[in-house]
Design a protein around this motif. Structure first.
Motif, mmCIF file in Angstrom:
data_model
loop_
_atom_site.group_PDB
_atom_site.id
_atom_site.type_symbol
_atom_site.label_atom_id
_atom_site.label_comp_id
_atom_site.label_asym_id
_atom_site.label_seq_id
_atom_site.Cartn_x
_atom_site.Cartn_y
_atom_site.Cartn_z
ATOM 1 N N UNK A 38 5.571 7.843 44.032
ATOM 2 C CA UNK A 38 5.796 9.259 44.046
ATOM 3 C C UNK A 38 4.497 9.620 45.416
ATOM 4 N N UNK A 39 5.030 10.527 46.127
ATOM 5 C CA UNK A 39 3.946 11.142 47.263
ATOM 6 C C UNK A 39 4.070 12.542 46.999
ATOM 7 N N UNK A 40 2.857 13.433 46.967
ATOM 8 C CA UNK A 40 2.771 14.615 46.967
ATOM 9 C C UNK A 40 2.559 15.138 48.220
ATOM 10 N N UNK A 41 3.198 16.281 48.803
ATOM 11 C CA UNK A 41 2.609 16.961 50.129
ATOM 12 C C UNK A 41 2.011 18.304 49.535
ATOM 13 N N UNK A 42 1.004 18.532 50.093
ATOM 14 C CA UNK A 42 0.107 19.665 49.787
ATOM 15 C C UNK A 42 -0.305 20.207 51.147
ATOM 16 N N UNK A 43 0.125 21.783 51.041
ATOM 17 C CA UNK A 43 -0.306 22.454 52.373
ATOM 18 C C UNK A 43 -1.367 23.452 52.369
ATOM 19 N N UNK A 44 -1.332 24.153 53.536
ATOM 20 C CA UNK A 44 -2.445 25.130 54.028
ATOM 21 C C UNK A 44 -3.062 25.846 52.781
ATOM 22 N N UNK A 45 -4.006 26.225 52.528
ATOM 23 C CA UNK A 45 -4.587 26.859 51.509
ATOM 24 C C UNK A 45 -4.249 28.312 51.367
ATOM 25 N N UNK A 46 -3.745 28.907 52.551
ATOM 26 C CA UNK A 46 -3.427 30.176 52.849
ATOM 27 C C UNK A 46 -2.047 30.468 52.937
ATOM 28 N N UNK A 47 -1.183 29.648 53.538
ATOM 29 C CA UNK A 47 0.264 29.778 53.734
ATOM 30 C C UNK A 47 0.984 28.646 53.075
ATOM 31 N N UNK A 48 0.475 27.757 52.668
ATOM 32 C CA UNK A 48 1.210 26.801 52.040
ATOM 33 C C UNK A 48 1.913 25.682 52.731
ATOM 34 N N UNK A 49 3.358 25.249 52.695
ATOM 35 C CA UNK A 49 3.961 24.314 53.451
ATOM 36 C C UNK A 49 5.086 25.211 54.340
ATOM 37 N N UNK A 50 5.037 25.105 55.653
ATOM 38 C CA UNK A 50 6.252 25.592 56.283
ATOM 39 C C UNK A 50 7.472 25.042 55.832
ATOM 40 N N UNK A 51 8.648 26.119 56.279
ATOM 41 C CA UNK A 51 9.963 25.726 55.834
ATOM 42 C C UNK A 51 10.303 24.271 56.260
ATOM 43 N N UNK A 52 9.817 23.924 57.805
ATOM 44 C CA UNK A 52 10.234 22.620 58.266
ATOM 45 C C UNK A 52 9.701 21.387 57.432
ATOM 46 N N UNK A 53 8.429 21.702 56.832
ATOM 47 C CA UNK A 53 7.969 20.516 56.162
ATOM 48 C C UNK A 53 8.418 20.347 54.606
ATOM 49 N N UNK A 54 8.777 21.634 54.328
ATOM 50 C CA UNK A 54 9.416 21.449 52.835
ATOM 51 C C UNK A 54 10.639 20.760 52.819
ATOM 52 N N UNK A 55 11.417 21.193 54.120
ATOM 53 C CA UNK A 55 12.702 20.411 54.114
ATOM 54 C C UNK A 55 12.866 18.923 54.260
ATOM 55 N N UNK A 56 11.722 18.568 54.659
ATOM 56 C CA UNK A 56 11.712 16.969 54.871
ATOM 57 C C UNK A 56 11.667 16.192 53.451
ATOM 58 N N UNK A 57 11.009 16.994 52.407
ATOM 59 C CA UNK A 57 10.789 16.184 51.130
ATOM 60 C C UNK A 57 12.158 16.071 50.395
ATOM 61 N N UNK A 58 12.110 15.317 49.393
ATOM 62 C CA UNK A 58 13.373 14.955 48.374
ATOM 63 C C UNK A 58 13.516 16.266 47.540
#
Length: 280
Positions: free
Chosen positions: A223-243
Motif C-alpha cells: 500500500x502507498x498512502x498519498x497525503x496532500x497539502x496542509x490547507x487544501x488537501x489533495x486536488x481532484x486530479x490527484x485523488x482521481x489517480x488513486x485506487x
C-alpha cells in the motif's frame, strides 16, 4: 574522547560554508545539509551511502556539547569527519535556531532514486504530494519510520527534504529509510501501481472509511498512502489517480485531523493490517 578537536574561528571558510546551507540553493549546489542535535548527528555518524561513503562530513560542537556527547565526537572522528569546537553564537548561526543544542553535523544528501525504491518491492510507502510545511514533512517522515514503512516519496511540488525544520522534525528518521524526492505525483502513482502497490489517497472527504477498509480486509497488501497539502488537501486530479480515496473517521466533535496525525493513523492502520496478514 579521542584527539582534542580544534577551536574554529567564526570567520573560517568552513563556518561560512556550513552557514550557507541554510539556503536551499546552496544545499542543492553542494548536495549537503545540516543535521542538528545529538540524536540526528548520532544517526548521521552511523550512516553510510550506497557506496559505503560516510554520510557525516563535518561536525561542529560547543565545548560543553563535545564533553556531554563525547561518544558522538569520538565516533565522528573515527569515521573520518572533521570535528571543530565552536562558540555558542557560531552554532546558533549555523543551525539557524533560537535555542541550538550545541552540536550540528554537515552531511551528504541521502535521497534515493525512485527506481531503486520500486525495485526493492516496497509494502508500505508514504507519498507527500504538495506538502509545503517543512515541519509537517519531517514529522510525517518520522511517523513513516516509526510505522515501519519501506520508503517515503516527496513529489516535485513538495517542500525540500533537507530544509532544516524538516530535518529537526524527523529527529533522525532521515537516516533510517529511503526517501525519493522531486517525483511528479502522476509518475509516483502510476509506477507504484505498476509495481503492484495499491494507492490510497488520504482525504477528509473520501468516499471510503478507514475503519470499513480495515474491516473488509483490503489493506493487507502492498500500500502507498498519498497525503496532500496542509490547507487544501489533495486536488481532484490527484485523488482521481488513486485506487481509492479514504477518510479517517471522526468519532468525536473535532473538525478534522492535521496532516501528521492523519498520516500516523493511516500508516499504522496499514502496518497493523499487513502484520496480521503475515502472522501464521
Amino acid at each position: 574522547m579521542g584527539s582534542t578537536p580544534e577551536p574554529i574561528s567564526p570567520r573560517s571558510p568552513r563556518v561560512v560554508a556550513a552557514r550557507r546551507l541554510a539556503k536551499r540553493s546552496f544545499r542543492g549546489k553542494e548536495r549537503r545539509f545540516i543535521a542538528e542535535g545529538p540524536q540526528a548527528v548520532r544517526e548521521a555518524v552511523g550512516h553510510r551511502g550506497p557506496d559505503g561513503t560516510p554520510t557525516l562530513i563535518e561536525l561542529f560542537a560547543t565545548v560543553e556539547a563535545a564533553e556531554r556527547y563525547a561518544d558522538i565526537v569520538d565516533a565522528a572522528q573515527a569515521a573520518g569527519a572533521r570535528v571543530h569546537l565552536a562558540a555558542d553564537d557560531v552554532l546558533a548561526d549555523i543551525s539557524q535556531t533560537v535555542t541550538p543544542q550545541g552540536i550540528v553535523g554537515v552531511c551528504h544528501f541521502l535521497d534515493s532514486p525512485f527506481a531503486d525504491i520500486l525495485a526493492a518491492g516496497p509494502r508500505l510507502v508514504a507519498v507527500l504530494a504538495h506538502v509545503r510545511d517543512p515541519g509537517n514533512a519531517g514529522t510525517v517522515l518520522r511517523c513513516a519510520d516509526a510505522a515501519g514503512a519501506d520508503a517515503v516519496v516527496l513529489t516535485d511540488a513538495s517542500v525540500d527534504l533537507y530544509n532544516p525544520k524538516s530535518v529537526r522534525a524527523s529527529v533522525g528518521s532521515h537516516f533510517h529509510l529511503p526517501v525519493a524526492v522531486g517525483v511528479p505525483v502522476e509518475q509516483a502513482v502510476a509506477e507504484l501501481r505498476a509495481a503492484g502497490v495499491r494507492v490510497l489517497a488520504a482525504d477528509g472527504a473520501g468516499d471510503r472509511d478507514l475503519d470499513d477498509e480495515l474491516d473488509a480486509g483490503t489493506m493487507s497488501g502492498p500500500t502507498a498512502w498519498v497525503f496532500g497539502n496542509e490547507a487544501w488537501g489533495l486536488p481532484e486530479e490527484t485523488r482521481a489517480l488513486a485506487d481509492a480515496v479514504v477518510r479517517v473517521p471522526i468519532h468525536g466533535k473535532a473538525e478534522s485531523l492535521n496532516l501528521a496525525t492523519a498520516a500516523a493513523v493511516c500508516l499504522y492502520a496499514s502496518a497493523r493490517a499487513q502484520r496480521v496478514r503475515s502472522t501464521p
